[in-house]
Design an enzyme around this catalytic site. Structure first.
Site, mmCIF file in Angstrom:
data_model
loop_
_atom_site.group_PDB
_atom_site.id
_atom_site.type_symbol
_atom_site.label_atom_id
_atom_site.label_comp_id
_atom_site.label_asym_id
_atom_site.label_seq_id
_atom_site.Cartn_x
_atom_site.Cartn_y
_atom_site.Cartn_z
ATOM 1 N N VAL A 60 23.143 21.068 60.991
ATOM 2 C CA VAL A 60 23.302 21.058 59.387
ATOM 3 C C VAL A 60 24.748 21.003 59.109
ATOM 4 O O VAL A 60 24.949 20.526 57.964
ATOM 5 C CB VAL A 60 22.066 21.175 58.553
ATOM 6 N N TYR A 61 25.632 22.503 59.272
ATOM 7 C CA TYR A 61 26.870 22.591 58.916
ATOM 8 C C TYR A 61 27.770 20.943 59.210
ATOM 9 O O TYR A 61 28.233 21.088 59.984
ATOM 10 C CB TYR A 61 27.697 23.992 59.402
#
Length: 322
Positions: A60-61
């Site tokens: 998700v980064y």
């Protein structure tokens, strides 16, 4: 750099892990302070030169661009067999009913996407980013076990959750002969020590290595109380983690640092490294001195008196971060 076995495994990891949420295209995520590829690569290279072999990111980064930047830099600067590469699964990566969570579908889909972005055929440590109350534990643990047996994952880890949830997942894996978690990445630092109640004793009992996130309390342990940075100004989540009475702990860190003639970051990280269950704090590094402080902390030995001075002002907090 010093190295330690991760929990009860034979895996050697550096006592500092480089957290890679800092690296990713700013326009591809919720954090405007992330560094693009050009700015990220020198810091990743510096970490490798300092002996850090442990790198942690997540799907998700920065909408996956963190994995892309980190994977490319490590391919260019390091030998794959010599580094320990970790990523995570759970958070929402796309709209729709199967775009998040720990279902078998989500796990099997996301590992392949992460491997493609990282440019590798396996990750050393695959971690569930949070507990998923909407998916049966058996489904999650069997899917993760299958990734290990398929050779896509070497070890499994977990992140912030309640101790009873972690215990349930470990028991489920053991009961079925599936792969257990070897690490716990949790919120733990001098300003937030609630993990000492149940999670850390559980990890010690089960031989699980602890990888604290936000070891410097989002920088609060490194600067005067009330100082506002570009990151803290827009950090709504971080603003809920700490309270005004934490100021006294920061003041204690300042006193010890001044007496020792070292930075506050070194003192705060050294305190964590003195905790028996902690394998490697996960540090963020946006500037060269962040890595320099972290590596120096590995060599800093605090006295019993200093440890007590740092710990004594602590006030209990509401459990948060899960």
């Amino acid at each position: 750099m010093q190295y330690v076995k991760l929990g009860s495994t034979g895996l050697d990891v550096s006592r500092i892990c480089l957290g890679c949420m800092t690296y990713g295209l700013p326009d591809r995520g919720v954090h405007e302070w992330t560094l693009d590829e050009e700015a990220s690569r020198p810091l990743i290279r510096q970490a490798l030169d300092a002996g850090i072999n442990f790198f942690d990111t997540a799907n998700v980064y920065s909408d996956g661009t963190s994995e892309e930047i980190v994977g490319k830099a490590l391919r260019d600067f390091a030998r794959r067999d010599e580094i320990v590469l970790a990523t995570k699964v759970h958070g929402r990566v796309r709209p729709g009913p199967n775009g998040a969570g720990l279902s078998r579908k989500a796990i099997m889909t996301e590992i392949d996407h992460s491997l493609a972005r990282l440019g590798t055929d396996y990750v050393d440590l695959y971690q569930i980013h949070r507990f998923d109350p909407h998916t049966p534990v058996e489904e999650t643990m069997e899917a993760l076990h299958d990734l290990v047996k398929a050779g896509k994952v070497r070890y499994l880890g977990a992140s912030s959750m309640y101790a009873w949830q972690f215990s349930k997942m470990q028991y489920t894996a053991e009961r079925h002969g599936w792969t257990r978690f070897v690490s716990m990445q949790n919120h733990y630092n001098l300003l937030y020590r609630e993990e000492e109640r149940e999670m850390l004793p559980l990890c010690a009992d089960q031989g699980v290595g602890v990888l604290p996130w936000s070891p410097l309390a989002r920088g609060r342990l490194t600067r005067d109380w009330g100082t506002v940075t570009d990151r803290s100004a827009g950090d709504d989540f971080g603003s809920r983690l700490y309270a005004d009475n934490d100021r006294v702990v920061v003041e204690a860190v300042t006193r010890v640092a001044e007496e020792r003639g070292v930075s506050r970051a070194q003192v705060a990280l050294a305190w964590l490294l003195h905790q028996d269950t902690v394998a490697a704090p996960i540090i963020g590094a946006a500037k060269p001195h962040h890595i320099e402080d972290a590596t120096a902390a590995v060599e800093l030995r605090l006295t019993d008196k200093e440890l007590e001075e740092l710990q004594q002002p602590y006030s209990p907090h509401p459990v948060i971060g899960h």
